[in-house]
Enzyme design. Structure first.
Site, short mmCIF file in Angstrom:
data_model
loop_
_atom_site.label_atom_id
_atom_site.label_comp_id
_atom_site.label_asym_id
_atom_site.label_seq_id
_atom_site.Cartn_x
_atom_site.Cartn_y
_atom_site.Cartn_z
N ASP A 46 -36.79 -24.35 -20.69
CA ASP A 46 -35.48 -23.81 -20.32
C ASP A 46 -34.38 -24.80 -20.72
O ASP A 46 -34.28 -25.88 -20.17
CB ASP A 46 -35.43 -23.58 -18.80
CG ASP A 46 -34.09 -22.99 -18.37
OD1 ASP A 46 -34.03 -21.77 -18.17
OD2 ASP A 46 -33.12 -23.76 -18.24
N TYR A 51 -26.21 -27.88 -22.61
CA TYR A 51 -26.97 -29.12 -22.42
C TYR A 51 -26.92 -30.01 -23.67
O TYR A 51 -27.31 -31.17 -23.62
CB TYR A 51 -28.45 -28.85 -22.09
CG TYR A 51 -28.72 -28.02 -20.86
CD1 TYR A 51 -27.73 -27.70 -19.94
CD2 TYR A 51 -30.02 -27.55 -20.61
CE1 TYR A 51 -28.01 -26.93 -18.82
CE2 TYR A 51 -30.31 -26.79 -19.49
CZ TYR A 51 -29.30 -26.48 -18.61
OH TYR A 51 -29.60 -25.72 -17.51
N LYS A 76 -28.98 -20.47 -22.94
CA LYS A 76 -27.89 -19.82 -22.18
C LYS A 76 -26.58 -19.84 -22.94
O LYS A 76 -26.28 -20.82 -23.64
CB LYS A 76 -27.71 -20.53 -20.82
CG LYS A 76 -29.03 -20.74 -20.07
CD LYS A 76 -28.85 -21.35 -18.70
CE LYS A 76 -30.20 -21.77 -18.12
NZ LYS A 76 -30.67 -23.10 -18.57
N HIS A 109 -24.65 -18.15 -18.63
CA HIS A 109 -24.85 -19.38 -17.85
C HIS A 109 -24.12 -19.34 -16.51
O HIS A 109 -24.69 -19.76 -15.49
CB HIS A 109 -24.39 -20.58 -18.68
CG HIS A 109 -25.04 -21.86 -18.31
ND1 HIS A 109 -25.29 -22.86 -19.21
CD2 HIS A 109 -25.50 -22.32 -17.12
CE1 HIS A 109 -25.87 -23.89 -18.59
NE2 HIS A 109 -26.01 -23.57 -17.32
#
Ligand code: A2P
Length: 274
Positions: A46, A51, A76, A109
């Site tokens: 994930d 990120y 996401k 997200h």
């Protein structure tokens, strides 16, 4: 072969119930962390565009040599990309970063209402198109409350990834998700390590001869959550995957349920301004 159970989502896609989370892991460090996770048997990873480590995740996947259809990869859509054209550019960029031609799960997200109003509804329409095109096998949301779920049209999200851990276990909202056929997925499942310090968890772990983290992960699995613990420490990555040879009793589950304080660690979707 992996002994991780799968959950069949409302679109019939099967997701491994235990995955590996990589929030706050740098793009270089993520290569060895995901590499270790794949080596010990995780097949569900994930990540998120936000990120900034999708290309490192992609490198680890490629280097593992594991067949694409054995993997379950989630990423996401970031808040600033909710408009249809931006969402398309974003999923294409994520696929390129990951070195994949399709995702297994693509999530919105955050609803990001404070900053972008109701644009998340346009994002949801875009995600439905991406699924029809085969760019992702399944689509879902993250950090959505009941009002956001109410507002989106068309197909039901397959999952809602939300903050959940023993001190913030969201029992009432989990019931709402269950009524709607949406599977709960836990972010910060260990409470960003803070819930590991609970004496109640410590006692159960001691009684079972397991670690505190293993007990919490087992609690998530037994209450029906998809769970994606994060670690960059090889022994912990392995330990967190080694949770299929014991069970918590109903009494132990209830003791952990009683730890709920109603207090979040992370951002609240109702007030987040990013
Ligand atoms: P690290 O990454 O340094 O190994 P969450 O998934 O709830 O966000 O929690 C992640 C945090 O929990 C990280 O700080 C991680 O540390 C720590 N952690 C993960 N697994 C374990 C474990 N088995 N034992 C102790 N701490 C752990």
């Amino acid at each position: 072969m992996s002994n991780v159970p799968t959950i069949t989502l409302n679109d019939q896609v099967a997701i491994p119930q235990l995955g590996f989370g990589v929030w706050q892991v740098g793009n270089d460090e993520v290569v060895s962390a995901v590499g270790k996770a794949l080596e010990v048997g995780y097949r569900h990873i994930d990540t998120a565009a936000a990120y900034q480590n999708e290309s490192g995740v992609g490198r680890a996947i490629k280097e593992s040599g594991i067949a694409r259809d054995e993997l379950f990869i989630t990423t996401k859509l970031w808040n600033s990309d909710h408009a249809a054209a931006d969402a398309r550019r974003a999923i294409e960029q994520s696929l390129e970063n990951l070195g994949l031609d399709h995702l297994d799960l693509y999530l919105i997200h955050w609803p990001a209402v404070q900053k972008y109003g109701n644009l998340y509804i346009e994002a949801w329409d875009a995600l439905q198109g991406f699924k029809e095109e085969g760019l992702t096998r399944s689509i879902g949301v993250s950090n959505f409350s009941a009002e956001h779920l109410e507002a989106i049209n068309g197909a039901v999200p397959s999952v809602d990834q939300i903050e959940m851990h023993p001190t913030f276990s969201q029992a009432a909202f989990r019931a709402t998700l269950a009524e709607r056929g949406i599977v709960p997925e836990a972010w910060s499942p260990l409470g960003q390590a803070k819930d590991l310090n609970s004496p109640v968890i410590g006692q159960i772990a001691q009684d079972l001869g397991k670690s505190n983290a293993q007990v919490i992960i087992r609690w998530h699995l037994q209450i029906g959550n998809i769970v994606i613990p994060k670690s960059v420490t090889p022994e912990r990555i392995a330990q967190n995957f080694d949770v299929f040879d014991f069970e918590l009793s109903d009494e132990q589950l209830n003791l952990i349920n009683s730890l709920d304080s109603g207090n979040r660690i992370g951002a609240d979707p109702a007030t987040a301004t990013f």
